[in-house]
Design a protein around this motif. Structure first.
Motif, PDB file in Angstrom:
ATOM      1  N   ALA A 207     -52.576  14.887  33.361  1.00 20.70           N
ATOM      2  CA  ALA A 207     -52.432  15.123  31.798  1.00 20.70           C
ATOM      3  C   ALA A 207     -53.919  15.273  31.177  1.00 20.70           C
ATOM      4  CB  ALA A 207     -51.675  14.181  31.188  1.00 20.70           C
ATOM      5  N   GLN A 208     -54.823  14.545  31.687  1.00 20.42           N
ATOM      6  CA  GLN A 208     -56.275  14.491  31.163  1.00 20.42           C
ATOM      7  C   GLN A 208     -56.808  15.929  31.243  1.00 20.42           C
ATOM      8  OE1 GLN A 208     -58.713  11.503  32.181  1.00 20.42           O
ATOM      9  NE2 GLN A 208     -59.871  11.300  30.239  1.00 20.42           N
ATOM     10  N   ALA A 209     -56.703  16.261  32.506  1.00 17.77           N
ATOM     11  CA  ALA A 209     -57.056  17.748  33.010  1.00 17.77           C
ATOM     12  C   ALA A 209     -56.674  18.890  32.260  1.00 17.77           C
ATOM     13  CB  ALA A 209     -56.927  17.752  34.509  1.00 17.77           C
ATOM     14  N   PHE A 210     -55.473  18.792  32.102  1.00 15.70           N
ATOM     15  CA  PHE A 210     -54.673  19.800  31.294  1.00 15.70           C
ATOM     16  C   PHE A 210     -55.371  19.926  30.006  1.00 15.70           C
ATOM     17  CE2 PHE A 210     -51.500  22.110  28.800  1.00 15.70           C
ATOM     18  CZ  PHE A 210     -51.252  23.107  29.524  1.00 15.70           C
ATOM     19  N   MET A 211     -55.633  19.012  29.278  1.00 14.54           N
ATOM     20  CA  MET A 211     -56.293  18.789  27.954  1.00 14.54           C
ATOM     21  C   MET A 211     -57.573  19.296  28.067  1.00 14.54           C
ATOM     22  SD  MET A 211     -55.461  18.260  24.891  1.00 14.54           S
ATOM     23  CE  MET A 211     -56.497  18.801  23.557  1.00 14.54           C
ATOM     24  N   GLU A 212     -58.320  19.029  28.888  1.00 17.85           N
ATOM     25  CA  GLU A 212     -59.759  19.423  29.101  1.00 17.85           C
ATOM     26  C   GLU A 212     -60.018  21.004  29.254  1.00 17.85           C
ATOM     27  OE1 GLU A 212     -61.070  17.185  32.643  1.00 17.85           O
ATOM     28  OE2 GLU A 212     -61.357  15.227  31.317  1.00 17.85           O
ATOM     29  N   ALA A 213     -58.726  21.513  30.087  1.00 20.51           N
ATOM     30  CA  ALA A 213     -59.010  23.024  30.271  1.00 20.51           C
ATOM     31  C   ALA A 213     -58.477  23.529  29.007  1.00 20.51           C
ATOM     32  CB  ALA A 213     -57.926  23.620  31.428  1.00 20.51           C
ATOM     33  N   THR A 214     -57.600  22.867  28.097  1.00 22.80           N
ATOM     34  CA  THR A 214     -57.178  23.618  27.009  1.00 22.80           C
ATOM     35  C   THR A 214     -58.521  23.685  25.989  1.00 22.80           C
ATOM     36  OG1 THR A 214     -54.916  22.940  27.352  1.00 22.80           O
ATOM     37  CG2 THR A 214     -55.656  23.376  24.788  1.00 22.80           C
ATOM     38  N   ILE A 215     -59.140  22.555  25.949  1.00 27.98           N
ATOM     39  CA  ILE A 215     -60.329  22.295  25.047  1.00 27.98           C
ATOM     40  C   ILE A 215     -61.003  23.440  25.202  1.00 27.98           C
ATOM     41  CG2 ILE A 215     -62.347  21.013  24.393  1.00 27.98           C
ATOM     42  CD1 ILE A 215     -60.400  18.573  24.996  1.00 27.98           C
ATOM     43  N   LYS A 216     -61.555  23.811  26.720  1.00 29.40           N
ATOM     44  CA  LYS A 216     -62.487  24.780  27.005  1.00 29.40           C
ATOM     45  C   LYS A 216     -61.972  26.139  26.608  1.00 29.40           C
ATOM     46  CE  LYS A 216     -64.363  24.812  31.030  1.00 29.40           C
ATOM     47  NZ  LYS A 216     -64.746  25.092  32.478  1.00 29.40           N
ATOM     48  N   GLY A 217     -60.441  26.599  26.635  1.00 30.45           N
ATOM     49  CA  GLY A 217     -60.087  27.481  26.253  1.00 30.45           C
ATOM     50  C   GLY A 217     -60.254  27.861  24.620  1.00 30.45           C
ATOM     51  N   TRP A 218     -59.987  27.002  23.795  1.00 33.75           N
ATOM     52  CA  TRP A 218     -60.153  26.963  22.536  1.00 33.75           C
ATOM     53  C   TRP A 218     -61.779  27.278  22.162  1.00 33.75           C
ATOM     54  CZ3 TRP A 218     -57.395  28.216  18.783  1.00 33.75           C
ATOM     55  CH2 TRP A 218     -55.993  27.899  18.633  1.00 33.75           C
ATOM     56  N   MET A 219     -62.450  26.691  22.930  1.00 33.66           N
ATOM     57  CA  MET A 219     -64.061  26.841  22.546  1.00 33.66           C
ATOM     58  C   MET A 219     -64.426  28.255  22.627  1.00 33.66           C
ATOM     59  SD  MET A 219     -65.581  23.367  24.249  1.00 33.66           S
ATOM     60  CE  MET A 219     -67.202  23.735  23.958  1.00 33.66           C
ATOM     61  N   TYR A 220     -63.755  28.737  23.885  1.00 30.38           N
ATOM     62  CA  TYR A 220     -63.943  30.488  24.061  1.00 30.38           C
ATOM     63  C   TYR A 220     -63.400  31.066  23.118  1.00 30.38           C
ATOM     64  CZ  TYR A 220     -63.971  34.740  26.608  1.00 30.38           C
ATOM     65  OH  TYR A 220     -64.146  36.004  27.071  1.00 30.38           O
ATOM     66  N   ALA A 221     -62.115  30.844  22.748  1.00 32.31           N
ATOM     67  CA  ALA A 221     -61.404  31.696  21.953  1.00 32.31           C
ATOM     68  C   ALA A 221     -62.162  31.592  20.538  1.00 32.31           C
ATOM     69  CB  ALA A 221     -59.951  31.258  21.576  1.00 32.31           C
ATOM     70  N   LEU A 222     -62.648  30.517  19.924  1.00 34.60           N
ATOM     71  CA  LEU A 222     -63.300  30.582  18.552  1.00 34.60           C
ATOM     72  C   LEU A 222     -64.625  31.122  18.738  1.00 34.60           C
ATOM     73  CD1 LEU A 222     -62.320  26.821  17.554  1.00 34.60           C
ATOM     74  CD2 LEU A 222     -61.480  28.856  16.762  1.00 34.60           C
ATOM     75  N   LYS A 223     -65.264  31.335  19.725  1.00 38.66           N
ATOM     76  CA  LYS A 223     -66.528  31.908  19.789  1.00 38.66           C
ATOM     77  C   LYS A 223     -66.441  33.259  20.165  1.00 38.66           C
ATOM     78  CE  LYS A 223     -71.065  31.667  22.439  1.00 38.66           C
ATOM     79  NZ  LYS A 223     -71.554  31.020  23.703  1.00 38.66           N
TER      80      LYS A 223
END
Length: 744
Positions: A207-223
């Motif tokens: 569950a924690q790993a899925f959240m970490e991958a999601t955070i990286k995705g959002w950082m990419y999308a906003l940049k």
């Protein structure tokens, strides 16, 4: 230890259809962040017959996207767990058409309102409750998910996502007003990731790993917003206009708020406050609990076992150490010496901490003094602007009236020169105001469709008389491929380019000035404005400081050419606020070339003629011979100027000396429209407006004031005024407002 799965197939259920609201999940999948941590993710749109919570609990999905309603689900004992938050603020707001005069919760009384009742509309319900508005005070219309509710039905206001739906209306040519629960103390979380308690208890690290991958995705999308928008359009079949999605991306960034609070951050205290709102609304019992709502509740349980194990080992070695010290007096002596030394260091540390604390207190006091001084400066600038604009209104208004009289050729030239000088003085006042607002961080950029070609025509119309007077050649060139319609802050873009042209006119004695508008180069999206002149030019030292505040080449330049040295600095600051770039090349005695790149986006849709502000060739005076206009103004000179302007419309004009007299004359004369000054004796314009508005909800009341700061204008519009006309009054603007008010 939880099991580690390779290429675990999981379903992520969105809370709505594909759009930029879910950009981070698309990016995490496309960039391989999910795959790197062993997830094969199927991203699915919401099924409107169910909800993401139902889908996850019934194992039709592994993870889901929800909002603060997850708190209510947990209070209702549903086994759901929040992995992390994405949106620090909820995008859910109420929206109404601007011409409905709905600007605050109080304006919703007796109106038709549509929103999702129950769980999804809790923030809206809490907003109404905070304003003491009960179900009896408004007409509830069932929510239908129809974007065009304000246009196709009798709904006066309905709940929308601020990230995309206001932009949808503006692209259709409709101005809207927003009532945001955050402005009234209702600050819920927006989107967040959740899963079932069963999954978290079995696989907490997954569950924690899925959240970490999601955070990286959002950082990419906003940049990389434009790349992500292209992905949403091309891979997920979204038909929304690209410009609308880019506008949604900009607004999403503010709600995610990642520059201040890291993506995924969770505050249990904030969940507790949200839970209390649900209790106060009667949606759940008082004795309910939030235990087990967040992922940390399960990860910390494992950490507790690990700490006990660590403490056991430490205790064992401590016992060995004690035994060793008993049998080794020499070691005991060393420990005593070390202890004494540590005590001395501790005393020194306490003294240093005292000094640091004292310095921090001093810094805090100095910060407070600086803030007080800054506020005092802003207030001084605003007051000085008002005091300068008030007499300028008499001067500029009189000159405009004289310009329309039959004058000799010499007299016309003198009036034209006086008007030009007045406009120059007004430009200086406006520059000082803008400089003050930029320093205080109070400049807010707009984002609306506008006609770029018409903007260039306005610049050409504004500067042609000046260049003609100086016998300069002024040309504009719009290069091939530059379309008409773009999205951006039309007023600020025009201000940037106008400053550059004005600078060239000021420092060019002979030759030419050229404005070139072209598409951005090097694969960038946007527009480049280039202003080239044959003026006095600059050396390298001057070029290096040309964008500094209050700076010109040398004192002799200021004496010869005038100016405050603020125009270039303001252009630079506005360009940087738009994330653009401004450059200059110059050669002393040859001339200068300024170029500004602005990353604005194309608008696929043409804006309506009602929205598009076209510059009229001639001033049109409305025919109002059957109308009565009440003017509330305490300044005798301004009374004469406004009266003379209004006499040309053939309307009946009544003058009130103050707010109390304005109310009395309104009751006596029943005028068709009221022009109201703000700062008046006896009773000010805002209170007078509210008193009259209480008597007559439909009467048009126009604020006629030298107060022009954005917050002041917003305050007037929220207080009941229909529009605002700034002093000194531009005769054309006054007539346009009157024509709009009477539908002419």
């Amino acid at each position: 230890m939880s099991l580690v799965h390779a290429d675990e197939k999981v379903v992520l259920k969105l809370k709505w259809t594909h759009q930029f609201q879910f950009a981070g999940y698309y990016a995490a999948k496309e960039q391989g962040y999910y795959r790197e941590l062993g997830f094969d993710v199927d991203i699915q749109e919401r099924n409107q017959d169910t909800s993401p919570v139902d889908d996850v609990l019934n194992k039709r999905a592994t993870f889901g996207v929800t909002d603060s309603s997850i708190v209510l689900h947990r209070l209702q004992k549903k086994p759901v767990v929040v992995l992390g938050t994405i949106y620090q603020h909820s995008p859910l707001v109420l929206m109404a058409l601007a011409d409905s005069n709905i600007r605050s919760p109080d304006d919703l009384i007796n109106k038709n309102i549509s929103f999702q009742k129950g769980i999804d509309g809790a923030s809206i319900t809490a907003l109404l409750a905070s304003a003491s508005i009960t179900k009896k005070d408004y007409n509830y219309i069932p929510f239908t998910f129809d974007n065009d509710m304000l246009l196709n039905s009798d709904v006066d206001a309905f709940s929308v996502y601020i990230t995309n739906q206001p932009g949808y209306y503006e692209l259709k040519g409709h101005q809207v007003t927003i009532i945001d629960p955050r402005n009234y103390g209702i600050d819920f979380y927006g989107d967040m990731i959740f899963t079932s308690q069963e999954y978290v208890e079995k696989y907490p690290e997954r569950a924690q790993a899925f959240m970490e991958a999601t955070i990286k995705g959002w950082m990419y999308a906003l940049k990389y917003q434009e790349d992500t928008v292209d992905l949403i359009i091309n891979k997920y079949g979204v038909k929304t206009d690209k410009a609308v999605l880019m506008q949604e991306a900009a607004k999403t960034r503010k709600l995610v708020h990642s520059e201040v609070i890291p993506i995924g951050s969770v505050s249990k205290n904030r969940f507790i406050r949200i839970a209390q709102v649900y209790r106060e609304l009667g949606l759940v019992d008082e004795d309910t609990t939030l235990n087990g709502l967040i992922l940390d509740d399960y990860l910390n349980a494992d950490n507790g076992i690990n700490r006990s194990y660590v403490f056991g080992i430490v205790g064992f070695f401590l016992a060995v150490l004690i035994v060793f010290m008993i049998f080794n007096r020499k070691l005991q002596k060393i420990v005593q010496e070390k202890t004494s030394a540590l005590q001395s260091l501790n005393i020194d540390l306490v003294q240093k901490n005292t000094i640091v604390s004292s310095q921090n207190d001093l810094l805090e006091k100095e910060k407070e003094k600086a803030e007080i001084a800054n506020n005092a400066k802003s207030l001084f600038v605003a007051n000085m602007s008002h005091e300068i604009r008030t007499p300028m209104n008499g001067i500029y208004g009189s000159l405009q009236l004289l310009e329309n009289e039959k004058l000799s050729e010499n007299g016309s030239e003198l009036v034209e020169s006086a008007i030009s000088s007045t406009k120059n003085l007004l430009t200086i006042v406006n520059d000082i105001l803008d400089f003050s607002k930029i320093e205080a961080g109070q400049i807010e950029l707009e984002s609306h469709p506008f006609n770029l070609l018409e903007l260039v025509k306005e610049l050409e119309s504004n500067f042609s008389p000046l260049t003609k007077t100086k016998k300069l050649t002024f040309t504009t060139n719009i290069e091939e491929g530059v379309q008409s319609y773009w999205i951006g802050d039309q007023v600020r873009i025009k201000q940037i380019v106008a400053n550059l042209i004005s600078n060239s006119v000021k420092f060019t004695e002979s030759g030419s000035i050229t404005l070139v508008v072209s598409l951005a180069s090097d694969g960038l999206e946007g527009i480049t404005f280039t202003v080239k002149d044959t003026g006095i030019g600059m050396d390298k030292v001057t070029v290096d400081k040309v964008f500094q505040q209050f700076t010109q080449a040398d004192p002799s330049t200021t004496r010869k050419y005038g100016g405050t040295g603020l125009g270039m600095a303001i252009s630079r600051d506005l360009t940087q606020l738009m994330e653009g770039e401004i450059k200059v090349e110059s050669e002393l005695g040859i001339g200068s070339t300024f170029s500004v790149y602005l990353p604005i986006h194309k608008s696929e849709n043409q804006i309506s003629k009602a929205t598009e502000a076209l510059v009229a060739e001639e001033m049109i005076i409305p025919e109002l011979q059957s109308k009565t206009i009440l003017v509330a103004e305490d300044n005798r000179i301004n009374q004469k100027v406004v009266t003379k302007m209004l006499e040309l419309t053939k309307a009946k004009v009544i003058i009130a000396q103050n707010g109390l007299e304005a109310i009395a004359l309104y009751k006596q004369e029943q005028p068709d429209i009221i022009l109201m000054d703000i700062q008046m004796p006896e009773l000010d314009g805002v209170k007078a407006c509210q008193e009259i508005r209480y008597l007559d909800h439909d009467i048009k009341i126009i604020a006629l004031t030298a107060n022009v700061m954005k917050k002041e204008v917003e305050h007037y519009l929220n207080s009941g005024f229909n529009a605002h006309v700034a002093k000194p009054i531009v005769q054309r603007n006054l007539y346009e407002i009157l024509s709009e008010s009477f539908g002419k």
